[in-house]
Each structure stands twice: as C-alpha cells, then as structure tokens.
Design an enzyme around this catalytic site. Structure first.
Site, PDB file in Angstrom:
ATOM      1  N   TRP A 359       3.662  10.635   6.651  1.00 27.00           N
ATOM      2  CA  TRP A 359       4.855  10.797   6.200  1.00 27.00           C
ATOM      3  C   TRP A 359       5.277  12.373   6.742  1.00 27.00           C
ATOM      4  O   TRP A 359       6.667  12.646   6.444  1.00 27.00           O
ATOM      5  CB  TRP A 359       5.404  10.470   4.871  1.00 27.00           C
ATOM      6  CG  TRP A 359       4.809  11.352   3.883  1.00 27.00           C
ATOM      7  CD1 TRP A 359       3.590  11.447   3.353  1.00 27.00           C
ATOM      8  CD2 TRP A 359       5.354  12.276   2.970  1.00 27.00           C
ATOM      9  NE1 TRP A 359       3.461  12.548   2.219  1.00 27.00           N
ATOM     10  CE2 TRP A 359       4.588  12.945   1.963  1.00 27.00           C
ATOM     11  CE3 TRP A 359       6.936  12.391   2.922  1.00 27.00           C
ATOM     12  CZ2 TRP A 359       5.074  13.711   1.103  1.00 27.00           C
ATOM     13  CZ3 TRP A 359       7.321  13.354   1.922  1.00 27.00           C
ATOM     14  CH2 TRP A 359       6.531  14.013   1.198  1.00 27.00           C
ATOM     15  N   GLU A 490       0.003  14.210  -5.886  1.00 33.08           N
ATOM     16  CA  GLU A 490      -0.839  13.429  -5.776  1.00 33.08           C
ATOM     17  C   GLU A 490      -1.765  13.938  -7.080  1.00 33.08           C
ATOM     18  O   GLU A 490      -2.884  13.155  -7.167  1.00 33.08           O
ATOM     19  CB  GLU A 490      -1.606  13.616  -4.563  1.00 33.08           C
ATOM     20  CG  GLU A 490      -0.966  12.741  -3.327  1.00 33.08           C
ATOM     21  CD  GLU A 490      -1.608  13.196  -2.191  1.00 33.08           C
ATOM     22  OE1 GLU A 490      -1.053  12.159  -0.792  1.00 33.08           O
ATOM     23  OE2 GLU A 490      -2.483  13.948  -2.000  1.00 33.08           O
ATOM     24  N   LYS A 602       0.786  19.224  -7.431  1.00 29.62           N
ATOM     25  CA  LYS A 602       0.405  19.811  -6.126  1.00 29.62           C
ATOM     26  C   LYS A 602       1.390  20.414  -5.191  1.00 29.62           C
ATOM     27  O   LYS A 602       0.927  21.193  -4.459  1.00 29.62           O
ATOM     28  CB  LYS A 602      -0.267  18.473  -5.719  1.00 29.62           C
ATOM     29  CG  LYS A 602      -1.198  18.684  -4.252  1.00 29.62           C
ATOM     30  CD  LYS A 602      -1.951  17.611  -3.694  1.00 29.62           C
ATOM     31  CE  LYS A 602      -2.426  18.007  -2.549  1.00 29.62           C
ATOM     32  NZ  LYS A 602      -3.208  16.856  -1.929  1.00 29.62           N
TER      33      LYS A 602
END
Length: 768
Positions: A359, A490, A602
């Site tokens: 993405w 994530e 993250k």
C-alpha cells in the site's frame, strides 16, 4: 555500524578508502536501476569477501511456497519473490595469471567510488598490489541505460604501474545464481542454453513455475590506450556459465580497457523464441553508438528527469544529498512507462519484502510521481490496480466475502495476495482504503476525471462492498464496528475498531456514492456498463450508506482524542521519552508479546488518518492528536518520520519537523535501522519528498487550486522545488522571509499563497 564513511556532497554518493566491513552496505547505497532492471553495486571482478550478489529484472518473480508451522484457511500458498537474475556484470581480471581480488590483495590504495546522481553513472577506482607483487591502477565506470533500457555498460581499465604485464579480461555470464531470500532453497532458474557468437554470448533461462523466459547477454571489445584491439576471445563454457578470455601484453603505463555491454531480453516484452535476436538488436545499437555516446545520452536523460524533480537546498549539504539520493532512487526504480509494473519497498537494491507491491505505492509514492512526471505515470499506477480487480475479488472470496467484494492484497506481484503472516494478510485491511484514497488524490491533483468512469468506479464499488460486509452491527454500541484488525501500527494486532480503518471505511463508502452519482449524470454510457457488469442496486447502496452513517469511532473524553482502538487506554501509558534508551529499538530488544501489550506505535496510525483527511479536522484537533500519539511513537518503520514531519511543519514546530525530515532523508545513508546492507527503503523515499514539498512547502490542492504555506528550517538558507500541476510547471523558491514563484509555459495560472490569491504570468518570477 553507522554510515559515516559516506562523504557529504551535493550531487554524489562518495566512499573513500577500502573497508571490507562496509562492502555489503555500499552494494546497497551505490545500486543502479533504470526502471526495467537493476543491480546492487557488486564488484565486477572476483571478490572472495562477504558480499550480497543481486541483479534484478522488473516484473520477473517466483512463487516461493509459504513456510508456516501450521496452515490457516485463506493463507496464500506462496510469497512472491523478486529473483536474483543471471549475472551479466562479471569480469575476471588476471595479471600475469594472478587473479585480482580486493579481499586477497596485499594492499589497496586510493580506493574511491562515486555514484553520480546528476548524470546517472557509477565509478570505482583504486590501486592494488596483487599477491604476485604487481601493482595496478584500476578504473571502472558503469551505468544502466535509460535510452536502451535492456542494456547496461561497463568500461573496465587496468594500468600496470611498475612493469610490463600480461593482462587477461574474462567477461562472463552466470546463471548459476541463488537468492539470499528463499523459504525452501528451491531452484528458481532453469538454464536451457549457453551460446557464443563472435564477441557475444547468451544464456537462455526461464523461471520455475512462472516460466518467465530470459536471455542474459553480453558483448565486448578491447582497447589499448584508446585504440581498438582485435582479438578473438578464448571461449570457456559450463552448464550455467560462459566466459570470453581476452589476453593482451601491456607495457608499464599503458591502459587496457574492456568495454562490456550486457543485459536482459525477456518474454514479457518479446516473443520467447526471439530473445537472442532481440539481444543482438540492442547490442548492435549499443556498439553503433559506443560507450561514450551512450554515456552522453544517459546524462541528457537524467538532466530531463532532474529538470522537473530536483529539489535544491542551500546551506545544508547533508540535507541536500539526502533528498537527491531519495529522488534518484525513486527514478531508478520506476519511470512509469509500463502499467504492469509497480514499486517494491526495496526496488532493485535487495530481496527483502519480495520486491512486491504494498500500500506504500498509493499512500506515499503517487504524490511524488504525479508532481514530478506527466499524469500518465500516476495513471499507470492506478491502472495497475484496476487490472488486478478480479484478483482482488478472488482474494476476498478466499476469506469468505461475496458478491463482488474486493480486498486488495497487502503484498502482490500479479494481483494475488502473497503475504503469509495472518495478522497482516487477514487483518491489515486498511490497504483497501489507501487505494480508494489514491483515486481521489489523483483526480484532485490532475483534474483528470476520466480514470473514474473508465476504471476507478469499479474499483471503488468492489472496495465499498468489502467494507459493508466487513463491518457488523453492535447492539451494545448501536453502531457499526469493524473487529479483529491491524492498523498501520503493526505493534497492535487483532484489535477492535482501529480508528483509522473505521474512518477509511466510512469515507470510502461516501466517496463511492458521490462518484456513482457523478458518473450517472456525466457519463451515462459508462454508468450503464458498470451497473450491468457489477449488478449494483439501490437497495445495496442504501445498506452501504447505513453503515457509513452509523460507523463507530472510539473516543476519549478524558484526553479529547480519537482512540487508536477500543483498548488503547487499557495499556500502561508510558511515553517514549520515559523509555530506557537501552530498550530501543523495541522490535530488536523485546518479545512480540511485550510489544503487543505496550502503547508504542511503529508508525503513524491515527495521525495517518489526519494526514489523508487533514481538511476534515481543525488545526487544534491535529495538535491535540499529534501531541498525544507522537509521544508514544517509536518510528521503527521507514514510513513513520515523513508523516510526522509534515504535521510538525503544519503546526509550525520546525525544529521537530527538521529532525524528522533529516531522519527520513538519510535513513539509508546514515543507516538508522542498521540494515542497509539488505537494500534501500525505496517507498519511504517518496515520503522524504513529501516532507519538503507538503511539509516545509505547505503544498495543498484546495478548491481545485495549488495552495502554498511555506516554512523554512533555520538550518537552511533557501530551498526550491518544481510541481507539474495539470501540465503547468511552477517553481517555488523559499528563503527566510520571502517566497518566489515562477511559472513555465504559455498560460496564466492562479494559486493561493498563505490563503491569498496570486496570479502568475508565464516565465515571470514574482515574490510573495
């Protein structure tokens, strides 16, 4: 190890002094590419020290069987791998029958290598004393042609310094190669023929399973002090290797030069039985032009690229070097000429992430390509997704969705999902929203609406069908919820109601509905075709709207912020500033269990939503969310600093914005993540461009017009960039207290500067 050995320079990446410890890192940093192929900066001559060999062909991959401990329904059967392709750059060098190998030389002096980004070539030079005590001066220049994108060129020169010598050059091809990254150590290539003709050689091979047929080829000529030497080479041949030995007596001080052209012809672009003929055609062109003329053509091609894409920075060489390094590698990776191709996170510089499409393309790369190329380049990136729509529908069907719902893959080479970590494959569904946002962003910037009735609306319908089916109604909340997801962060898996995902779902449905009405009114033939093909009904869209209008968004009254997910406040909210530095980076120091229970982020998650949909929120809301979430962000993704830099600049926190910019622009040059030897972070490089143009430059498209609210870091004297906006090129130069605009072309153009309208006349610079 840090990367301080790289010299600061405005236009070049320079290494001085030979250090075996830095060879693999430099192989990444000095990589070459031309959109059709690429290679790490491996030595041409033999090298017995640690090295990561890598040559790659765009679009050629292997479906490496998934390796997991136990299988889950819906798992992709393979992870696509970009393949280390047959090697064409090799040149064994023997001096009085002693092999040149920098790892075994008794001394290496004056070692210098340079990647000239302005002109698109790589040069290496050194003096070496071989084990047989002979001293030689060596100079090599290499480039991958932009004009003839199936070919690369090498000029390899050797001068005996102290005595006469017999020098043998053995240019070779080698298809007996392996991948650094392999699940099962499968054989990826099958060599079918090894052939030689005059001064040329060919290895035909095909990939296993995917059956991409390739011809790796080379041709060579020898020059002594600039004059051609006609020698019939001695041919050596094995099952997967062929070499041509050219041996010549050379007097002390004379220069023996091998010119080698090599590259690939591929069945993606030629009929499989014509690959050798195609190789001969491109070799004929290269030899007809010659090395120097082809190099001059390379310089002109790069000058044209830099004319639009360059960003200048005065007063900060490291920042200047950083942004040009990023722009250079983006252009080496993807030039937009082939809609079957896309942009892998490592480009042509390594094998991590399989060389596949993520993405990242829609979220980070498209803005760069829209503004620095013509709009066809970005349109090709969107066409890539339209061409894979049926595969996206199949991907959704494998997970239990129906009636044309489309889930685009997290990782793909051909439209099929090939990522095999369940928390990403099944749950990181926000990628669907990034693709829809890219369609919106493309039209907003280019003004080209034709993509939507021709292709984009069908993509949007498939995505909206997915969101409708993925949401479910919560009786307790009396709202629609989306459960069991992973957001951009994530470091949280399998959470409920990730705010960014829910917000994207609502927006996607609402945007699709607007486009349905617009296409129905303005493009009735396309509308009838699309409705007929998708079998979309008003009953179905009414249900979509109900989901969009009643979507749940977790919110904290205490903090006055949207929550990243339902359980975020259940965590122990210790900020990054309070975290022991010895615990960083947590992805290397902590167990995964501990990371998942922590509040640490993250990369931008809620703030990614505030970046995409900035105009949906006030500056005060941005500031509150930025202060809350940035304090928990560890920036352990290459995609993290750029979004934070843009938002810090908008909040006029220029010291913070500059620190984030420097981190994103020199991520690889300074090896922040201690992993540059694995390859470069290509897609995050587009975020570096965004940090300057959207962050410091304040570029936005508001009410169909370019708008600028520029700021400048105190470390800089000035900076400038160009934007190609709807086929009109505008140059923006920002210094402390003054901004200048200059419009190229023949038409007038109005823009906004700090909210006020400015009229620009062609080729006339104005100060604001």
């Amino acid at each position: 190890m840090n990367q301080e050995y790289i010299k600061a320079d405005n236009w070049s990446i320079i290494e001085e002094g030979f250090d075996q410890e830095t060879v693999k890192s430099s192989e990444s940093l000095f990589s070459l590419g031309n959109g059709a192929m690429g290679q790490r900066a491996n030595f041409e001559e033999r090298y017995s020290g640690p090295t990561f060999q890598g040559s790659y062909i765009a679009g050629v991959y292997y479906p490496d069987k998934t390796r997991v401990g136990w299988w889950k329904n819906g798992y992709p059967e393979y992870f696509a791998k970009v393949l280390n392709a047959p090697n064409w750059i090799g040149i064994d060098v023997l001096v009085n029958k002693e092999s040149l190998d920098l790892s075994t030389c008794t001394s290496v002096e004056g070692f210098r290598r340079e990647l000239n980004m302005k002109e698109g070539w790589y040069k290496r030079a050194f003096r070496a004393t071989l084990p047989n005590t002979i001293r030689i001066q060596v100079e090599i220049t290499r480039f991958l042609s932009l004009e003839l994108d199936e070919i690369g060129a090498i000029s390899y020169s050797v001068v005996p310094l102290d005595q006469d010598a017999e020098i043998a050059f053995i240019p070779y091809l080698d298809s007996g190669i392996t991948n650094e990254d392999s699940n099962w150590d499968d054989k990826f290539w099958n060599t079918t023929s090894v052939d030689s003709k005059d001064n040329r050689a060919y290895i035909q091979a095909h990939t296993m399973k995917t059956d991409f047929k390739t011809c790796t080829f080379m041709g060579a000529e020898l020059n002594l002090d600039g004059k051609k030497v006609n020698i019939d080479p001695e041919v050596s041949q094995k099952d997967t290797w062929i070499g041509h030995a050219y041996t010549q007596g050379v007097k002390q001080g004379e220069t023996l030069t091998l010119i080698k052209f090599g590259g690939y012809t591929v069945s993606r672009n030629h009929k499989a039985d014509t690959l050798v003929d195609a190789a001969d055609m491109v070799l004929d062109k290269a030899f007809e032009l010659g090395f120097e003329a082809l190099l001059q053509s390379q310089k002109k091609a790069w000058a044209a690229i830099w004319h639009l894409s360059d960003i200048t920075i005065e007063g900060d060489v490291k920042a200047q070097q950083g942004i040009r390094f990023n722009i250079f590698h983006l252009n080496q990776t993807y030039l937009g000429t082939d809609s079957r191709l896309n942009i892998g996170p490592k480009g042509f510089t390594g094998e991590k992430y399989g060389g596949s499409t993520y993405w990242d393309t829609e979220a980070y790369c498209i803005p760069f390509y829209m503004a620095t190329k013509n709009q066809e380049v970005a349109r090709n990136l969107l066409k890539y997704r339209y061409d894979h729509l049926e595969k996206a529908i199949e991907n959704a069907q494998k997970l239990g969705f129906e009636k044309g719902a489309a889930l685009y893959p997290m990782v793909t080479m051909n439209g099929e999902e090939c990522h095999n970590e369940w928390e990403i494959t099944f749950e990181e569904i926000h990628r669907n929203g990034a693709i829809a946002f890219a369609i919106f962003n493309y039209y907003r910037f280019t003004g080209d609406y034709t993509y939507i009735p021709e292709m984009g609306l069908e993509v949007l319908i498939g995505i909206s069908r997915f969101w409708y089916q993925r949401a479910n109604y919560s009786e307790a909340k009396e709202k629609y919820v989306i459960l069991g997801v992973t957001g951009p962060n994530e470091y949280e898996n399998n959470v409920n109601n990730n705010w960014y995902t829910n917000y994207l779902a609502k927006w996607c449905i609402e945007y699709t509905m607007k486009q349905l009405h617009k296409v129905k009114d303005g493009y009735p033939d396309d509308y009838e075709r699309i409705i007929g093909h998708t079998q979309l009904t008003s009953n179905e869209t009414d249900k979509w709207q109900e989901v969009a209008e009643n979507m749940y968004f977790p919110y904290s009254e205490e903090y006055g912020v949207y929550l990243q997910q339902d359980g975020f406040l259940d965590k122990e909210l210790i900020t990054v500033a309070e975290l022991d530095k010895l615990e960083r980076p947590i992805n290397q120091k902590w167990s995964w269990d501990r990371i998942l229970r922590s509040p640490y982020i993250k990369q931008a998650d809620v703030l990614q939503g505030f970046y995409f949909f900035e105009d949906h929120f006030t500056v005060e809301e941005l500031e509150k969310h930025f202060d809350f979430y940035e304090s928990f962000t560890v920036h352990e993704s290459s995609l993290s600093p750029c979004v934070h830099s843009i938002q810090a600049a908008k909040l006029d926190r220029m010291d913070q914005a500059y620190r984030f910019y420097l981190r994103t622009s020199r991520l690889d040059l300074d090896d922040y993540n201690k992993e540059v030897e694995e390859g470069l972070h290509i897609t995050s490089m587009a975020g570096t461009w965004m940090s300057i143009v959207e962050g410091f430059g304040g570029l936005r498209v508001i009410d169909d017009k370019l708008s600028f609210t520029p700021r400048i870091p105190k470390e800089w004297e000035s900076y400038s960039f160009k934007i190609n906006f709807r086929n009109r090129v505008i140059k923006v130069t920002v210094s402390d207290g003054e901004t200048k605009f200059k419009l190229e072309g023949n038409e007038q153009m109005s823009i906004r500067y700090k909210g006020k309208r400015l009229e620009l006349n062609p080729n006339e610079e104005i100060s604001a």
